[in-house]
Design an enzyme around this catalytic site. Structure first.
Site, PDB file in Angstrom:
ATOM      1  N   ASP A 185       0.865  -1.181   0.000  1.00 18.41           N
ATOM      2  CA  ASP A 185       0.000   0.000   0.000  1.00 18.41           C
ATOM      3  C   ASP A 185       0.900   1.230   0.000  1.00 18.41           C
ATOM      4  O   ASP A 185       2.117   1.122   0.214  1.00 18.41           O
ATOM      5  CB  ASP A 185      -0.882  -0.012   1.261  1.00 18.41           C
ATOM      6  CG  ASP A 185      -1.757   1.232   1.378  1.00 18.41           C
ATOM      7  OD1 ASP A 185      -2.333   1.655   0.366  1.00 18.41           O
ATOM      8  OD2 ASP A 185      -1.868   1.791   2.491  1.00 18.41           O
ATOM      9  N   SER A 186       0.286   2.391  -0.180  1.00 17.29           N
ATOM     10  CA  SER A 186       1.054   3.635  -0.086  1.00 17.29           C
ATOM     11  C   SER A 186       1.532   3.872   1.351  1.00 17.29           C
ATOM     12  O   SER A 186       2.385   4.716   1.571  1.00 17.29           O
ATOM     13  CB  SER A 186       0.190   4.808  -0.539  1.00 17.29           C
ATOM     14  OG  SER A 186      -0.962   4.890   0.271  1.00 17.29           O
ATOM     15  N   CYS A 236      -4.300  -1.215  -2.057  1.00 19.83           N
ATOM     16  CA  CYS A 236      -4.464   0.235  -2.182  1.00 19.83           C
ATOM     17  C   CYS A 236      -5.358   0.467  -3.386  1.00 19.83           C
ATOM     18  O   CYS A 236      -5.071  -0.047  -4.483  1.00 19.83           O
ATOM     19  CB  CYS A 236      -3.094   0.875  -2.399  1.00 19.83           C
ATOM     20  SG  CYS A 236      -3.157   2.631  -2.789  1.00 19.83           S
ATOM     21  N   GLU A 281      -4.337   9.675   8.947  1.00 24.01           N
ATOM     22  CA  GLU A 281      -2.903   9.844   9.234  1.00 24.01           C
ATOM     23  C   GLU A 281      -2.708  10.649  10.512  1.00 24.01           C
ATOM     24  O   GLU A 281      -1.911  10.307  11.371  1.00 24.01           O
ATOM     25  CB  GLU A 281      -2.220  10.552   8.061  1.00 24.01           C
ATOM     26  CG  GLU A 281      -2.229   9.750   6.763  1.00 24.01           C
ATOM     27  CD  GLU A 281      -1.174   8.653   6.758  1.00 24.01           C
ATOM     28  OE1 GLU A 281      -0.089   8.873   7.312  1.00 24.01           O
ATOM     29  OE2 GLU A 281      -1.462   7.572   6.212  1.00 24.01           O
ATOM     30  N   CYS A 304     -11.009   3.252  -0.215  1.00 26.87           N
ATOM     31  CA  CYS A 304      -9.636   3.621   0.149  1.00 26.87           C
ATOM     32  C   CYS A 304      -9.324   2.793   1.380  1.00 26.87           C
ATOM     33  O   CYS A 304     -10.152   2.719   2.297  1.00 26.87           O
ATOM     34  CB  CYS A 304      -9.561   5.113   0.469  1.00 26.87           C
ATOM     35  SG  CYS A 304      -7.981   5.616   1.181  1.00 26.87           S
ATOM     36  N   HIS A 345      -7.540   3.272   3.797  1.00 26.96           N
ATOM     37  CA  HIS A 345      -7.482   4.015   5.062  1.00 26.96           C
ATOM     38  C   HIS A 345      -8.864   4.107   5.724  1.00 26.96           C
ATOM     39  O   HIS A 345      -8.957   4.281   6.933  1.00 26.96           O
ATOM     40  CB  HIS A 345      -7.019   5.457   4.822  1.00 26.96           C
ATOM     41  CG  HIS A 345      -5.539   5.638   4.696  1.00 26.96           C
ATOM     42  ND1 HIS A 345      -4.805   5.052   3.702  1.00 26.96           N
ATOM     43  CD2 HIS A 345      -4.658   6.348   5.446  1.00 26.96           C
ATOM     44  CE1 HIS A 345      -3.534   5.407   3.838  1.00 26.96           C
ATOM     45  NE2 HIS A 345      -3.423   6.195   4.895  1.00 26.96           N
TER      46      HIS A 345
HETATM   47  N1  DGL Z   1      -4.479   3.617   0.753  1.00 26.30           N
HETATM   48  C1  DGL Z   1      -4.748   4.450  -0.385  1.00 26.30           C
HETATM   49  C2  DGL Z   1      -5.942   3.895  -1.190  1.00 26.30           C
HETATM   50  O1  DGL Z   1      -6.520   2.856  -0.860  1.00 26.30           O
HETATM   51  C3  DGL Z   1      -5.066   5.877  -0.014  1.00 26.30           C
HETATM   52  C4  DGL Z   1      -3.999   6.723   0.552  1.00 26.30           C
HETATM   53  C5  DGL Z   1      -3.184   7.477  -0.468  1.00 26.30           C
HETATM   54  O2  DGL Z   1      -3.660   8.492  -1.035  1.00 26.30           O
HETATM   55  O3  DGL Z   1      -2.051   7.074  -0.673  1.00 26.30           O
HETATM   56  O4  DGL Z   1      -6.314   4.490  -2.169  1.00 26.30           O
END
Ligand code: DGL
Length: 298
Positions: free
Chosen positions: A10-11, A73, A152, A201, A203
């Site tokens: 993931d990011s 992600c 975050e 997302c 997150h």
């Molecule tokens: N985890 C990323 C997603 O599922 C979102 C966070 C990011 O913008 O890097 O899209």
């Protein structure tokens, strides 16, 4: 092959919601997880840039001999899943198709909302995936990039689960501003009468109680984590690659960012300590891209 780990990335930290679900569903599987924290967020970046990150991290995972890659992600799945599937020899699974499938199954009035990053919403990937499953379902999408910032920020503030932080704090700044922001983002979806909302997302499952409160209890929230875990199990099962029952699990976590911070915040997402965290440089990742570029069909 069966004993090799599943590679997940993931990011940053959000993908740990998917990794946690995969480990819960498949207790004998080992995992290697990379959080590209140094380059997070991916959401505002161009699809081309995100695609190159997907190639780099995919190559890093393949070098670590994973038997499958899970792009945990949405932004990276939207931009790079198809390319990764063409380039890598191991199966690659994203989170968008599983989320779309769960939403189509859940909706009764066939009006589905999707919230995600700017990149995910701009790609139209959810609409395409939902339409492929049921062309009669209408998808209403809204980019909610500030929810990523809230997660975050929440993870960096104080101990305990993020949900506790959001529900207990009466902080003048956080709660009112979250609900104001949520109203601005979510009201259009409510006006369109969606009965199902995809948390598009990785997150966002960490904000689920607050989003549920903002949407109302009748709207069903969908996180793709569970459905993705099911697809991982199915794919490995079909290929005869599931780890043998009784195999001891190993877990390795890697980050391009700060090790101590990843370890502390990751433990808050997984709700347990991370056994081992290593650092990976973004220049090391970038160097791997040249090895895969040009391998896949154009
Ligand atoms: N985890 C990323 C997603 O599922 C979102 C966070 C990011 O913008 O890097 O899209």
């Amino acid at each position: 092959m069966r004993d090799l780990p599943i590679g997940i990335f993931d990011s940053g930290l959000g993908g740990l919601t998917v990794a946690g679900e995969i480990m819960r569903a498949l207790p004998h599987e080992s995992v290697v997880y990379l959080g590209d924290t140094a380059r997070c967020p991916y959401g505002p970046r161009s699809a081309d840039e995100v695609r190159s990150f997907v190639l780099q991290i995919g190559a890093w995972l393949v070098h670590r001999r994973v038997k499958m890659i899970v792009i945990a992600c949405n932004t990276a799945s939207a931009a790079g899943l198809a390319l990764a599937q063409q380039v890598f020899d191991v199966p690659v699974i994203g989170v968008i198709e599983p989320g779309a499938r769960a939403a189509v199954r859940a909706t009764a009035n066939r009006r589905v909302g999707v919230i995600g990053t700017v990149g995910t919403v701009a790609s139209g990937a959810y609409s395409t995936a939902v339409r492929a499953l049921d062309a009669g379902v209408t998808v209403y999408s809204v980019a909610t990039p500030r929810f990523v910032d809230i997660v975050e920020q929440g993870l960096r503030m104080g101990p305990g689960a993020l949900e506790d932080w959001l529900s207990h704090t009466t902080d003048v700044f956080v709660r009112p501003s979250f609900y104001e922001m949520a109203r601005d983002y979510l009201d259009p979806l409510k006006r369109n009468g969606v009965d199902t909302l995809v948390l598009g997302c990785t997150h966002f499952p960490l904000l689920a109680p607050a989003i549920q409160q903002a949407m109302g209890s009748r709207v069903r929230l969908i996180s793709s984590a569970e459905e993705t875990a099911r697809e991982v199990a199915e794919t490995l099962g079909m290929r005869g690659d599931l780890a043998a029952t009784g195999s001891p699990r190993t877990e390795l976590y890697a980050t391009t960012g700060d090790l101590a911070e990843f370890s502390a915040l990751g433990a808050r997402v997984l709700r347990r300590p991370l056994p081992e965290v290593i650092g990976v440089g973004t220049s090391e990742l970038a160097a791997l891209e040249s090895g895969v570029v040009g391998e896949g069909p154009t």
